[in-house]
Design a protein around this motif. Sequence first.
Motif, PDB file in Angstrom:
ATOM      1  N   VAL A  82      46.628  59.171  81.858  1.00 46.77           N
ATOM      2  CA  VAL A  82      47.531  59.547  82.950  1.00 46.77           C
ATOM      3  C   VAL A  82      48.462  58.375  83.250  1.00 46.77           C
ATOM      4  O   VAL A  82      48.191  57.244  82.854  1.00 46.77           O
ATOM      5  N   ASP A  83      49.526  58.656  83.969  1.00 45.35           N
ATOM      6  CA  ASP A  83      50.467  57.600  84.340  1.00 45.35           C
ATOM      7  C   ASP A  83      49.925  56.800  85.520  1.00 45.35           C
ATOM      8  O   ASP A  83      49.378  57.368  86.472  1.00 45.35           O
ATOM      9  N   VAL A 110      39.983  57.897  86.865  1.00 45.65           N
ATOM     10  CA  VAL A 110      41.415  57.719  86.605  1.00 45.65           C
ATOM     11  C   VAL A 110      41.910  58.829  85.691  1.00 45.65           C
ATOM     12  O   VAL A 110      42.923  59.471  85.966  1.00 45.65           O
ATOM     13  N   ASN A 111      41.188  59.078  84.621  1.00 45.47           N
ATOM     14  CA  ASN A 111      41.633  60.097  83.668  1.00 45.47           C
ATOM     15  C   ASN A 111      41.562  61.509  84.236  1.00 45.47           C
ATOM     16  O   ASN A 111      42.248  62.408  83.735  1.00 45.47           O
ATOM     17  N   ASN A 112      40.777  61.701  85.277  1.00 46.82           N
ATOM     18  CA  ASN A 112      40.722  62.994  85.972  1.00 46.82           C
ATOM     19  C   ASN A 112      41.683  63.027  87.161  1.00 46.82           C
ATOM     20  O   ASN A 112      41.618  63.949  87.974  1.00 46.82           O
ATOM     21  N   SER A 113      42.540  62.002  87.267  1.00 47.50           N
ATOM     22  CA  SER A 113      43.493  61.861  88.372  1.00 47.50           C
ATOM     23  C   SER A 113      42.810  61.869  89.739  1.00 47.50           C
ATOM     24  O   SER A 113      43.413  62.255  90.736  1.00 47.50           O
ATOM     25  N   ALA A 114      41.565  61.419  89.781  1.00 46.82           N
ATOM     26  CA  ALA A 114      40.820  61.293  91.037  1.00 46.82           C
ATOM     27  C   ALA A 114      41.022  59.877  91.570  1.00 46.82           C
ATOM     28  O   ALA A 114      40.072  59.101  91.727  1.00 46.82           O
ATOM     29  N   PHE A 115      42.280  59.542  91.848  1.00 49.45           N
ATOM     30  CA  PHE A 115      42.642  58.175  92.224  1.00 49.45           C
ATOM     31  C   PHE A 115      41.971  57.719  93.512  1.00 49.45           C
ATOM     32  O   PHE A 115      41.718  56.537  93.691  1.00 49.45           O
ATOM     33  N   ASP A 116      41.680  58.656  94.409  1.00 46.61           N
ATOM     34  CA  ASP A 116      41.017  58.295  95.667  1.00 46.61           C
ATOM     35  C   ASP A 116      39.580  57.829  95.454  1.00 46.61           C
ATOM     36  O   ASP A 116      39.008  57.178  96.328  1.00 46.61           O
ATOM     37  N   GLU A 117      39.000  58.165  94.305  1.00 44.22           N
ATOM     38  CA  GLU A 117      37.612  57.779  94.006  1.00 44.22           C
ATOM     39  C   GLU A 117      37.519  56.364  93.417  1.00 44.22           C
ATOM     40  O   GLU A 117      36.448  55.759  93.417  1.00 44.22           O
ATOM     41  N   GLU A 126      40.796  43.744  94.236  1.00 41.46           N
ATOM     42  CA  GLU A 126      41.313  44.662  93.213  1.00 41.46           C
ATOM     43  C   GLU A 126      41.663  46.010  93.840  1.00 41.46           C
ATOM     44  O   GLU A 126      42.655  46.637  93.457  1.00 41.46           O
ATOM     45  N   ILE A 127      40.869  46.439  94.811  1.00 41.71           N
ATOM     46  CA  ILE A 127      41.158  47.685  95.504  1.00 41.71           C
ATOM     47  C   ILE A 127      42.470  47.564  96.273  1.00 41.71           C
ATOM     48  O   ILE A 127      43.304  48.472  96.249  1.00 41.71           O
ATOM     49  N   LYS A 128      42.660  46.434  96.949  1.00 46.33           N
ATOM     50  CA  LYS A 128      43.927  46.231  97.660  1.00 46.33           C
ATOM     51  C   LYS A 128      45.100  46.267  96.686  1.00 46.33           C
ATOM     52  O   LYS A 128      46.154  46.842  96.995  1.00 46.33           O
ATOM     53  N   LEU A 129      44.927  45.664  95.522  1.00 41.35           N
ATOM     54  CA  LEU A 129      45.989  45.710  94.510  1.00 41.35           C
ATOM     55  C   LEU A 129      46.202  47.154  94.041  1.00 41.35           C
ATOM     56  O   LEU A 129      47.343  47.614  93.934  1.00 41.35           O
ATOM     57  N   TRP A 130      45.120  47.875  93.763  1.00 40.74           N
ATOM     58  CA  TRP A 130      45.187  49.272  93.342  1.00 40.74           C
ATOM     59  C   TRP A 130      46.000  50.098  94.354  1.00 40.74           C
ATOM     60  O   TRP A 130      46.814  50.933  93.980  1.00 40.74           O
TER      61      TRP A 130
END
Length: 158
Positions: free
Chosen positions: A86-87, A117-124, A150-154
């Motif tokens: 995914v992008d 990430v690959n499931n576009s579950a970005f909130d997880e 890293e979470i803050k960067l994400w």
Amino acid sequence: MQMSEHGCGLLTQWEGFETKAYDDGVGVLTIGVGHALTPAEKSSGTVNIGGTAVPYAQGLTLAQVQALLASDLPAYENTLNDSIAVDLNQNQFDALVSFCFNIGIAGFHGSSALKDVNNSAFDEVPDDLRKWNKAGGVFNQGLANRRENEIKLWLGQI
């Protein structure tokens, strides 16, 4: 994608910048910006920087440490580029490169972060990263702090 200059700066801050070899706290001999010395490097007393064997017993120069990081990063960048379907934005990519750099390529491939990430579950993803807070099987506050950074960067907060 490649890690941004901003991401490299944060990675250097989180990994540390050491011109001499040191034990990383769990028995891994490390130098530079988180470069774990391989058995061949330990036995030869040199690190390969840009195709040149550089002795490290007396320490590396600032330029050599930077060049070593530049030669280490493509393996992690390529892992993400090959594994993620995914992008991502630059902050997300940088956060995952830092994460992969720290836990290793095999760890990243088996992580729930990659699956989400690959499931576009970005909130997880933040909770996925938080799971990786142990060194040698023991909770490590430094790793917990790093995961929060890293979470803050994400999330684009730093």
